[in-house]
Design a protein around this motif. Structure first.
Motif, mmCIF file in Angstrom:
data_model
loop_
_atom_site.group_PDB
_atom_site.id
_atom_site.type_symbol
_atom_site.label_atom_id
_atom_site.label_comp_id
_atom_site.label_asym_id
_atom_site.label_seq_id
_atom_site.Cartn_x
_atom_site.Cartn_y
_atom_site.Cartn_z
ATOM 1 N N VAL A 74 45.039 42.525 52.137
ATOM 2 C CA VAL A 74 43.339 42.861 51.396
ATOM 3 C C VAL A 74 42.115 41.684 52.326
ATOM 4 O O VAL A 74 42.652 39.920 51.582
ATOM 5 N N VAL A 75 41.713 41.179 52.937
ATOM 6 C CA VAL A 75 40.892 40.775 53.271
ATOM 7 C C VAL A 75 39.217 40.645 53.878
ATOM 8 O O VAL A 75 39.011 41.699 54.061
ATOM 9 N N GLY A 76 38.279 39.675 52.582
ATOM 10 C CA GLY A 76 37.127 39.532 52.598
ATOM 11 C C GLY A 76 36.230 39.013 52.875
ATOM 12 O O GLY A 76 35.833 39.036 54.924
ATOM 13 N N THR A 107 48.620 41.692 38.291
ATOM 14 C CA THR A 107 49.070 40.638 37.962
ATOM 15 C C THR A 107 48.526 39.525 37.542
ATOM 16 O O THR A 107 48.041 39.389 36.786
ATOM 17 N N GLN A 108 48.863 38.570 38.636
ATOM 18 C CA GLN A 108 47.995 37.610 38.621
ATOM 19 C C GLN A 108 46.492 36.796 39.230
ATOM 20 O O GLN A 108 47.495 37.747 40.622
ATOM 21 N N LEU A 109 46.197 36.949 39.137
ATOM 22 C CA LEU A 109 44.576 37.172 40.413
ATOM 23 C C LEU A 109 45.037 35.675 41.630
ATOM 24 O O LEU A 109 45.407 34.905 41.246
ATOM 25 N N LEU A 153 38.619 48.540 40.609
ATOM 26 C CA LEU A 153 37.621 48.133 39.484
ATOM 27 C C LEU A 153 39.011 47.389 39.087
ATOM 28 O O LEU A 153 37.876 47.401 37.184
ATOM 29 N N LYS A 154 39.404 47.429 38.751
ATOM 30 C CA LYS A 154 40.682 46.272 38.071
ATOM 31 C C LYS A 154 40.182 47.421 36.823
ATOM 32 O O LYS A 154 39.424 45.830 35.711
ATOM 33 N N LEU A 155 40.107 47.814 35.897
ATOM 34 C CA LEU A 155 40.068 48.586 34.809
ATOM 35 C C LEU A 155 41.446 48.101 33.386
ATOM 36 O O LEU A 155 42.523 47.535 34.030
ATOM 37 N N THR A 157 48.311 42.473 48.835
ATOM 38 C CA THR A 157 48.505 40.733 48.469
ATOM 39 C C THR A 157 46.647 40.365 49.247
ATOM 40 O O THR A 157 46.552 40.541 50.973
ATOM 41 N N PRO A 158 46.285 39.690 48.176
ATOM 42 C CA PRO A 158 44.592 39.134 48.798
ATOM 43 C C PRO A 158 45.146 37.514 49.159
ATOM 44 O O PRO A 158 45.988 37.938 49.304
ATOM 45 N N GLY A 159 43.997 36.662 48.785
ATOM 46 C CA GLY A 159 43.639 35.633 49.007
ATOM 47 C C GLY A 159 44.901 35.720 50.569
ATOM 48 O O GLY A 159 45.596 34.880 51.085
ATOM 49 N N ILE A 160 44.599 36.448 51.775
ATOM 50 C CA ILE A 160 44.690 35.855 52.892
ATOM 51 C C ILE A 160 43.570 35.192 53.960
ATOM 52 O O ILE A 160 41.695 35.290 53.106
ATOM 53 N N ARG A 161 43.989 34.135 54.829
ATOM 54 C CA ARG A 161 43.502 33.276 55.656
ATOM 55 C C ARG A 161 43.694 33.236 56.766
ATOM 56 O O ARG A 161 45.098 33.067 56.642
ATOM 57 N N LEU A 162 43.076 32.461 57.438
ATOM 58 C CA LEU A 162 43.256 32.141 58.879
ATOM 59 C C LEU A 162 43.562 30.744 58.980
ATOM 60 O O LEU A 162 42.692 29.753 57.930
ATOM 61 N N LEU A 182 35.032 44.605 50.561
ATOM 62 C CA LEU A 182 33.165 44.818 51.097
ATOM 63 C C LEU A 182 32.566 43.907 50.534
ATOM 64 O O LEU A 182 32.034 45.206 49.508
ATOM 65 N N ASP A 183 32.671 43.526 50.488
ATOM 66 C CA ASP A 183 31.677 42.872 48.742
ATOM 67 C C ASP A 183 30.141 42.216 49.057
ATOM 68 O O ASP A 183 30.105 41.587 49.701
ATOM 69 N N PHE A 184 29.996 43.410 48.921
ATOM 70 C CA PHE A 184 28.075 43.087 49.813
ATOM 71 C C PHE A 184 27.534 44.436 48.136
ATOM 72 O O PHE A 184 28.124 44.346 47.366
#
Ligand code: C5P
Length: 235
Positions: free
Chosen positions: A208-210, A116-118, A60-62, A177-182, A9-11
């Motif tokens: 994780v899909v934004g 780990t690594q973005l 929050l990536k502390l 795992t983010p970085g998901i694309r169709l 929810l990147d709003f």
């Protein structure tokens, strides 16, 4: 095996977030509250989303000295979110402090996970900017090992490192795992991307899909499609 699709929810505002969530009717979701939403609106956003019955990944990536991170996770424990993130780059002592803070704060249901690594970092950039001389895979492997040793519950990586994390830390260690694309999506700022189907084949627990969901005219339809792609059976 725990498996789900987490919507990022990147709003900027509570209003835009709730308006977006309304499009899903009564469906219960797993959503990610990241720095854009949390830092501009504070804890009230957690309360609002919890009241709707959704699960929460508080991203929050502390990343700070151990004592400060300890205080932060101890305080955040009261929100009883499902997952909280810290940066593995903070080091072993910081990772241990993050987990200990969560325990001491009473957050026994909150999984503490390390980045780990973005997924927006390429191997070339990592070497050039962070002066890391090993491969990106080795770097992620090392962070995953360190995270497990510190007693955390899992890591965030790209889909392409899930196999080696399983090798290093076992199947029960969570892989997000983010970085998901169709297939037809633009990658935008992400570098290490993969489709939901590949994420499923590689063994991610959560994708994780934004933007692929939040920036389309019918989010519910795309969400359903992504869920099907990320199902356990590869029909
Ligand atoms: O819009 P997109 O699908 O690229 O969003 C991915 C989300 O996952 C963003 O909210 C970003 O903060 C988060 N994330 C990431 N890479 C990481 C950790 C989190 O893209 N390593």
């Amino acid at each position: 095996m725990q498996k789900d699709v987490i919507i990022a929810l990147d709003f900027p505002t509570v209003e835009e977030t709730l308006e977006f969530l309304e499009k899903f009717g009564e469906e219960k979701l797993f959503v990610k509250i990241g720095m854009e939403l949390y830092l501009q609106n504070g804890p009230i956003i957690i309360e609002k989303i919890k009241n709707l019955g959704h699960k929460i990944f508080l991203d929050l990536k502390l990343h700070d000295i151990p004592n400060t991170v300890y205080g932060a996770t101890k305080g955040l424990a009261k929100f009883n979110v499902d997952i909280l993130t810290v940066h593995a780059a903070g080091g072993f002592e910081m990772l241990k402090a993050a987990k200990q803070g969560m325990i001491d704060g009473g957050g026994k249901n909150t999984k503490v996970i390390a980045i780990t690594q973005l997924t927006s970092t390429s191997e070339e950039n990592m070497k050039k900017e962070q002066l890391v001389s090993v491969s990106l895979e080795e770097n992620v492997r090392n962070y995953a090992r360190l995270t497990k040793k510190a007693g955390l519950d899992g890591v965030v990586s790209s889909v392409w490192e899930v196999g080696l994390i399983n090798e290093e830390c076992g199947e029960n260690f969570l892989k997000i795992t983010p970085g998901i694309r169709l297939k037809n999506d633009r990658t935008e700022d992400q570098k290490r991307v993969a489709t939901p189907r590949i994420a499923n084949e590689k063994g991610s627990n959560y994708i994780v899909v934004g933007r692929s969901i939040t920036k389309v005219s019918n989010p519910q339809k795309i969400y359903k499609f992504i869920k099907e792609q990320f199902a356990n059976n590869n029909e």
